[in-house]
Design a protein around this motif. Sequence first.
Motif, PDB file in Angstrom:
ATOM      1  N   GLU A 126      -9.147   8.073  -9.685  1.00 49.13           N
ATOM      2  CA  GLU A 126      -8.608   6.984  -8.873  1.00 49.13           C
ATOM      3  C   GLU A 126      -8.720   7.209  -7.367  1.00 49.13           C
ATOM      4  O   GLU A 126      -8.669   6.255  -6.598  1.00 49.13           O
ATOM      5  N   LEU A 127      -8.829   8.459  -6.939  1.00 55.35           N
ATOM      6  CA  LEU A 127      -8.905   8.774  -5.508  1.00 55.35           C
ATOM      7  C   LEU A 127     -10.106   9.671  -5.246  1.00 55.35           C
ATOM      8  O   LEU A 127     -10.557  10.395  -6.122  1.00 55.35           O
ATOM      9  N   SER A 128     -10.575   9.642  -4.023  1.00 57.57           N
ATOM     10  CA  SER A 128     -11.700  10.481  -3.636  1.00 57.57           C
ATOM     11  C   SER A 128     -11.358  11.961  -3.799  1.00 57.57           C
ATOM     12  O   SER A 128     -10.227  12.377  -3.548  1.00 57.57           O
ATOM     13  N   ASN A 129     -12.329  12.735  -4.219  1.00 59.67           N
ATOM     14  CA  ASN A 129     -12.143  14.184  -4.355  1.00 59.67           C
ATOM     15  C   ASN A 129     -12.500  14.927  -3.063  1.00 59.67           C
ATOM     16  O   ASN A 129     -12.226  16.115  -2.931  1.00 59.67           O
ATOM     17  N   ARG A 130     -13.098  14.214  -2.136  1.00 55.33           N
ATOM     18  CA  ARG A 130     -13.595  14.820  -0.900  1.00 55.33           C
ATOM     19  C   ARG A 130     -12.434  15.235   0.018  1.00 55.33           C
ATOM     20  O   ARG A 130     -11.537  14.449   0.295  1.00 55.33           O
ATOM     21  N   PRO A 131     -12.448  16.482   0.500  1.00 55.18           N
ATOM     22  CA  PRO A 131     -11.413  16.905   1.459  1.00 55.18           C
ATOM     23  C   PRO A 131     -11.534  16.117   2.763  1.00 55.18           C
ATOM     24  O   PRO A 131     -12.624  15.634   3.096  1.00 55.18           O
ATOM     25  N   VAL A 132     -10.429  16.025   3.463  1.00 55.41           N
ATOM     26  CA  VAL A 132     -10.390  15.273   4.715  1.00 55.41           C
ATOM     27  C   VAL A 132     -10.053  16.211   5.858  1.00 55.41           C
ATOM     28  O   VAL A 132      -9.083  16.967   5.778  1.00 55.41           O
TER      29      VAL A 132
END
Length: 166
Positions: A157-163
């Motif tokens: 449901e949400l991006s796995n990419r770190p921010v």
Amino acid sequence: MSALRMLRHLLTPGWVLNRAFPSSALAAIESAVRTSEAAHRGEIRFAVEAGLDFADLRRGVTARERAVEVFSRLRVWDTAENTGVLIYVQWLDRRVEIVADRGIAARVAQDEWDAVCRLMENAFREGRFEQGAVDAVVATGALLVKHFPARPDNPNELSNRPVLLR
């Protein structure tokens, strides 16, 4: 609030995060999140922020308060089962916070989240930033597997990419 802390936050450029979290580290964290989420119904987001802005510093915003703001900003709460978790690192203050959505917070005790934070902080003290972040994702996943094991229909449901927040 100390003038030195304010100066450090205001004068430290966001690119300092690239030293500790180069693209290879971000890819490793993203991979750890993806692998972890295959085993449970939780959604993990990882965010690192270099420094706070003047308004937050003036208001005396704590790392916990900022983590809650980032949780909202990244919409970590926006999951079907309220199973979002934010791992937040406030780089300059060397603070780690984990914010769990209400579905998880009702089942996982705060001392378990605190242990994950200390695990990451210890690795960071030793300069092992990538490994500390990956270990925190793995430990978070282990907590989620206990209470929210994966189902056959386990959507991402949400991006796995770190921010990296600058």
